[in-house]
Design an enzyme around this catalytic site. Structure first.
Site, mmCIF file in Angstrom:
data_model
loop_
_atom_site.group_PDB
_atom_site.id
_atom_site.type_symbol
_atom_site.label_atom_id
_atom_site.label_comp_id
_atom_site.label_asym_id
_atom_site.label_seq_id
_atom_site.Cartn_x
_atom_site.Cartn_y
_atom_site.Cartn_z
ATOM 1 N N ARG A 327 63.678 46.766 75.373
ATOM 2 C CA ARG A 327 62.263 46.596 75.726
ATOM 3 C C ARG A 327 61.432 47.765 75.233
ATOM 4 O O ARG A 327 60.238 47.604 74.946
ATOM 5 C CB ARG A 327 62.087 46.402 77.232
ATOM 6 C CG ARG A 327 60.663 45.959 77.600
ATOM 7 C CD ARG A 327 60.501 45.674 79.072
ATOM 8 N NE ARG A 327 60.732 44.304 79.445
ATOM 9 C CZ ARG A 327 59.766 43.386 79.562
ATOM 10 N NH1 ARG A 327 58.513 43.693 79.279
ATOM 11 N NH2 ARG A 327 60.061 42.174 79.946
ATOM 12 N N GLU A 730 54.052 45.681 86.768
ATOM 13 C CA GLU A 730 54.362 46.756 85.831
ATOM 14 C C GLU A 730 53.213 47.184 84.917
ATOM 15 O O GLU A 730 53.066 48.377 84.651
ATOM 16 C CB GLU A 730 55.569 46.339 84.975
ATOM 17 C CG GLU A 730 56.856 46.269 85.766
ATOM 18 C CD GLU A 730 57.995 45.670 84.950
ATOM 19 O OE1 GLU A 730 59.024 46.339 84.813
ATOM 20 O OE2 GLU A 730 57.833 44.537 84.457
#
Length: 783
Positions: A327, A730
Site C-alpha cells: 500500500r 484513515e
C-alpha cells in the site's frame, strides 16, 4: 406513490437516521466511566490471571530455560511454554508459520514472549515471570533499516514493483534531475485500552474469548488452531475497544491464544492483560521507512519520471508487512500523475518486534515520498510548492492513470484544493509570513498546503465482504449485529442509523449488540476505512429483506398494490391508512412472516493482479486538503502549530458529527507521528520509548491554536456506497503531512528558501534545530 406523498415522506424523515449528526452511542458512557471494557467486566468465579515472560536479548538461541522458581512462586497455578500448545504453535496472520506463540529455541527480538505464568492474581503472575533463569547464546542483532539493507538483505515478504512507462529513460532525458532519500519514523498505537483477553472454558472443548480485537474472525481461527479444535468450538466477542488504530488487527492474536490455552489447561477462566511497558515492548507498530527517490522534471516543474524505493523495518516476521509495503507503493503518487514511474518495496527482516497495521496502512509513508519529491522540485526551481503540486495533479486527457493502472475517475482534487486555498487565505498569508520572517531574527514562520487522495478498499480483494444479522421483535424493537468492531470511531452508531433509516423508527429502538463470531461468521477486520461501507451495506441488505416481507404481507393483507405502501416515521402507510410500525410487525408475526434476516455485501468492481502490478484495488478515492501554519524558534527548534484549515470530503455523510471527530482526531494523530512520536532502540535492540514518560503523543495543548475543519458538503460518492457516503477513518490522518511541510518551509526561510531542508520525520525539536543549523552552514558556504 404520488409527488405529494414523496414530499410528505421527505419532510418527515426519522430523526437520528442516516445523515443525522447524532452523538456517539457510548460517548456519555466514556465520559462517566460507565462504558464496560474487558477489564471492567465482572470476573467469573475462579478466574485466574496470566502474564508473559519476555526475552532479554534481541537475537540468539536459548541454551537453557530454568522455570523451577517460577513454578514454585506463590500463587502460581501453571507455567506455559511451547510444549504446552495443544495445537499449532503459530499465530502468523500471513500463514507463513513464522510467528510462534512461544519460540522453542530461537529468539528474534528483545521482548519476545517466551512463556506465560498463570496464577491466582495478576501481580503474582507478573512477579513470578521475573524468576525465570534463561541462558542465551546471543548473536549480533539487525536493528536499523540501513543495517538490514547492507549485504544480503533478508525479506519477510515478497516485494512489489509497480511500473508504467520507462522511468529510467524519462529521468535521463529530463531537463532537470535530482535524487535523495528520507526517513519516515514508526509510531506506537498508544491505544487507551491495552491488549487484553478473557477466556472462559465451556463444555465439549468449547471456549469463549472476550478479546480487544479489530478482527474477531482471525482471533477465532488462531485460537482454534492453537487449541487443535474446529472454529465452531471458539466464540470471540467484542463489545468495544478503547482504541485500536490497527494495533488490534493482528496483535490481539497472541493474548487471546495464550488466555485460551491457559483456560484449557486449568479448566478455569483466565485473563491476560500486560502493563503498558510490556504492551509497547511486545507488540508491533507502524513501519518506519527509508525512502530513496529520483525524479526528472522540466523548467515548469512538470514531473516527467520518478523512481522510488520504499525500504521498511518489518521486524522478525511477516505479519502484515507485505500488504503494508504494497500500500505504500499504491500511494507513492498521492495526488500526482507520473508520466513514467517505477516503484519498488523492500520489506526487510530486522531483530525487532514485528511491525503491523496502523491507520493508513503504509499509505502515509507512501505519500511522504510523493510530497518530498514535490518539495525537491519546488526548491530546485525556486517556486511555491503549492504551484508544483497543482501543476502535477491528476486530471485531463491521458493524465488519470495511477502507477498500478487504475483510472482516477472521481477526481475532486482541484476543487478541494481550491476551496482549501481560498478558505485558508493561503496566498495572502504566504506573503504576510514572508514579511514577518524578514523582520524576525529568531522566530520563523512557515506555511504549507498539501492534498490527500486515498484509495478505499482492502487490497486483498477477498476481505471486501461483510455480513449482518437483523431481528425485528414483536414490539417493534430491532436487534442489530454485524461483523464490524467498535473502537471509538462511531461505526456502531452509523450502522444503527442505517437500520433506523430503513424501518423509519427512532434510533433508540435499534439495539446495538456486541460483535460476536457466533452471530455473524467469517468477518473481515474492521480496517482499511471500510467499516461503514461494508457493514452498513450488509445491515441495509438484512433490513430490506425484512422490510420487503412486511410490504408483501401488508399488500396481501390489506389488498393494496406494493407501490401504495410506504414507511413513514414510526408508522407504515398502507393505501389510505397508517399503521404503527409495531402493530404491523405484530400482525406479520401472527401471519408467520419471518422477521429475521442475514444480510451480506461484497464490494463490486475491484480486482488486483499482484504479479502484473495491475488492476483496480480501490473502489473509490477519498479526497482532502489541509493548510497548516507553524512558527519555530531557531535557537531551540521548538515550534507551535499556529493554525490549520482543513477541507475534507466524506461523500453524503452518514453522521457529520462523527465524521468531524474522525477528521480532527486523525489529523492530530498524524501530527503526532510526524512531530513528537519517536521510537528509539538501543544497540542491543531494547525499545527505550516504552512508556508515556519516554514516548510523546500529542497533548490537548499541542492542538493547533486555530483549527478549522470543513466538510465538503457538495461532494457525493460517484459509486453507490451506503447512502453515497465515503470512508473517513484513515484519509484524514494524512492531512497532517501539511504540518511537516510547514515546518520545512519555516526551516527553509533561514536560507532564503534556496535549499530544500530535507526534514525527516518525526520532525522533533532536535531535528528542526539541526536542520536550521545545517541550512545556515550551507547558505554561508554558498555565500
Amino acid at each position: 406513490m404520488t409527488t405529494h406523498e414523496a414530499r410528505d415522506i421527505a419532510r418527515s424523515r426519522i430523526a437520528g437516521g442516516a445523515g443525522a449528526a447524532h452523538r456517539h452511542d457510548s460517548a456519555h458512557k466514556h465520559v462517566t466511566g460507565e462504558a464496560i471494557y474487558i477489564d471492567d467486566m465482572a470476573e467469573p468465579a475462579g478466574t485466574l490471571h496470566a502474564y508473559l515472560g519476555l526475552s532479554t536479548v534481541a537475537c540468539g538461541t536459548m541454551r537453557a530455560m530454568d522455570l523451577k522458581q517460577v513454578e514454585e512462586a506463590p500463587g502460581v497455578v501453571a507455567v506455559l511454554t511451547a510444549k504446552d500448545v495443544p495445537g499449532v504453535n503459530d499465530i502468523s496472520p500471513a500463514g507463513l508459520h513464522d510467528e510462534p506463540i512461544f519460540p522453542e529455541k530461537r529468539v528474534e527480538f528483545f521482548g519476545q514472549p517466551l512463556f506465560a505464568v498463570v496464577a491466582q492474581t495478576r501481580e503474582a503472575a507478573r512477579r513470578a515471570c521475573r524468576l525465570a533463569k534463561i541462558e542465551y547464546a546471543e548473536e549480533p542483532a539487525i536493528i536499523d533499516i540501513a543495517e538490514a539493507r547492507a549485504g544480503a538483505a533478508r525479506l519477510v515478504a515478497r516485494p512489489l514493483q509497480l511500473s508504467r512507462g520507462d522511468a529510467t529513460r524519462a529521468i535521463a532525458a529530463a531537463p532537470h534531475r535530482l535524487k535523495g532519500s528520507m526517513r519516515a519514523g514508526g509510531q506506537d498505537h498508544f491505544y487507551l485500552e491495552g491488549q487484553i483477553a478473557l477466556a472462559v472454558p465451556g463444555e465439549d472443548g468449547d471456549v469463549t474469548v472476550h478479546s480487544s480485537t479489530q478482527h474477531p474472525s482471525e482471533v477465532q481461527h488462531m485460537v482454534a488452531h492453537a487449541l487443535g479444535v474446529p472454529a465452531n468450538a471458539v466464540t470471540i466477542e467484542v463489545r468495544r475497544m478503547g482504541g485500536g488504530f490497527g494495533g488490534k488487527e493482528t496483535q490481539a492474536n497472541l493474548f487471546a491464544v495464550v488466555a485460551a490455552i491457559a483456560a484449557r489447561r486449568t479448566g478455569r477462566p483466565v485473563k491476560l492483560r500486560p502493563d503498558r511497558d510490556d504492551d509497547m515492548t511486545a507488540t508491533g507498530k507502524r513501519h518506519d521507512f527509508l525512502i530513496d527517490y529520483e525524479v526528472g522534471f522540466d523548467d515548469e516543474g512538470n514531473i516527467l519520471g520518478v523512481d522510488l524505493t520504499y525500504a521498511a523495518r518489518c521486524g522478525f516476521s511477516a505479519d502484515l508487512s507485505g500488504p503494508v509495503t504494497d500500500r505504500a507503493l499504491f500511494h507513492c503518487d498521492n495526488a500526482y500523475y507520473y508520466p513514467a514511474v517505477r516503484a519498488v518495496s523492500q520489506p526487510l527482516y530486522t531483530n525487532t518486534v514485528s511491525n503491523t497495521a496502523f491507520r493508513g496502512f503504509g499509505g502515509p509513508q507512501g505519500m511522504l515520498g510523493a510530497e518530498r519529491i514535490i518539495d525537491e522540485v519546488a526548491f530546485a526551481l525556486g517556486k511555491d510548492p503549492l504551484e508544483i503540486r497543482k501543476r502535477n495533479f491528476y486530471g485531463g486527457a491521458g493524465r488519470n492513470v495511477t502507477p498500478y493502472h487504475q483510472e482516477v475517475e472521481d477526481n475532486l482534487l482541484a476543487r478541494i484544493v481550491a476551496q482549501a486555498e481560498e478558505s485558508a487565505g493561503y496566498a495572502a498569508r504566504r506573503q504576510a509570513i514572508a514579511a514577518f520572517n524578514e523582520k524576525s531574527a529568531i522566530v520563523k514562520r512557515g506555511i504549507a498546503l498539501t492534498p490527500v487522495k486515498f484509495g478505499i478498499s482492502f487490497t486483498a480483494t477477498h476481505f471486501n465482504q461483510a455480513g449482518a444479522l437483523v431481528h425485528v421483535y414483536t414490539d417493534g424493537s430491532v436487534h442489530l449485529n454485524h461483523g464490524g468492531t467498535e473502537m471509538g470511531q462511531g461505526l456502531y452508531i452509523k450502522v444503527a442509523q442505517v437500520v433506523a433509516e430503513e424501518f423509519q423508527i427512532d434510533l433508540d429502538q435499534v439495539k446495538i449488540t456486541a460483535t460476536t463470531t457466533g452471530k455473524v461468521p467469517n468477518t473481515s477486520a474492521t480496517a482499511a476505512s471500510s467499516g461503514s461501507d461494508l457493514n452498513g451495506m450488509a445491515a441495509q441488505d438484512a433490513a430490506r429483506q425484512i422490510k420487503n416481507r412486511l410490504i408483501d404481507f401488508a399488500a396481501e393483507r390489506h389488498g393494496v398494490p406494493r407501490e401504495q405502501i410506504a414507511f413513514l416515521p414510526g408508522r407504515v402507510r398502507v393505501g389510505n391508512q397508517e399503521i404503527p410500525f409495531p402493530e404491523l410487525v405484530r400482525e406479520a408475526y401472527m401471519a408467520r412472516v419471518q422477521l429475521s434476516a442475514a444480510g451480506f455485501y461484497k464490494t463490486p468492481k475491484i480486482h488486483w493482479d499482484r504479479e502484473a502490478g495491475r488492476g483496480r484495488p480501490f473502489y473509490y478515492f477519498a479526497y482532502g486538503a489541509a493548510c497548516t501554519e507553524v512558527s519555530i524558534d531557531t535557537l531551540t527548534g521548538e515550534y507551535v502549530v499556529e493554525r490549520v484549515d482543513i477541507v475534507h470530503e466524506t461523500g453524503r455523510s452518514l453522521n457529520p458529527a462523527i465524521d468531524l471527530g474522525q477528521i480532527e482526531g486523525g489529523f492530530v494523530q498524524g501530527m503526532g507521528w510526524l512531530t513528537t512520536e519517536e521510537l528509539v532502540w538501543d544497540e542491543k535492540g531494547r525499545l527505550m520509548t516504552h512508556a508515556p514518560s519516554t514516548y510523546k503523543i500529542p497533548l490537548a495543548s499541542d492542538r493547533p491554536k486555530v483549527f478549522n475543519v470543513t466538510l465538503a458538503d457538495w461532494a457525493e460518492n460517484a459509486e453507490p456506497t451506503i447512502h453515497r457516503s465515503k470512508a473517513v477513518g484513515e484519509p484524514p490522518f494524512m492531512l497532517a503531512i501539511s504540518v511537516l511541510h510547514a515546518l520545512s518551509d519555516a526551516v527553509a526561510s533561514v536560507a532564503g528558501h534556496t535549499i530544500c531542508p530535507r526534514l525527516d520525520a518525526p520532525a522533533t525539536p532536535e531535528r528542526v534545530l539541526m536542520a536550521v543549523e545545517r541550512l545556515k552552514r550551507e547558505a554561508a558556504g554558498k555565500a
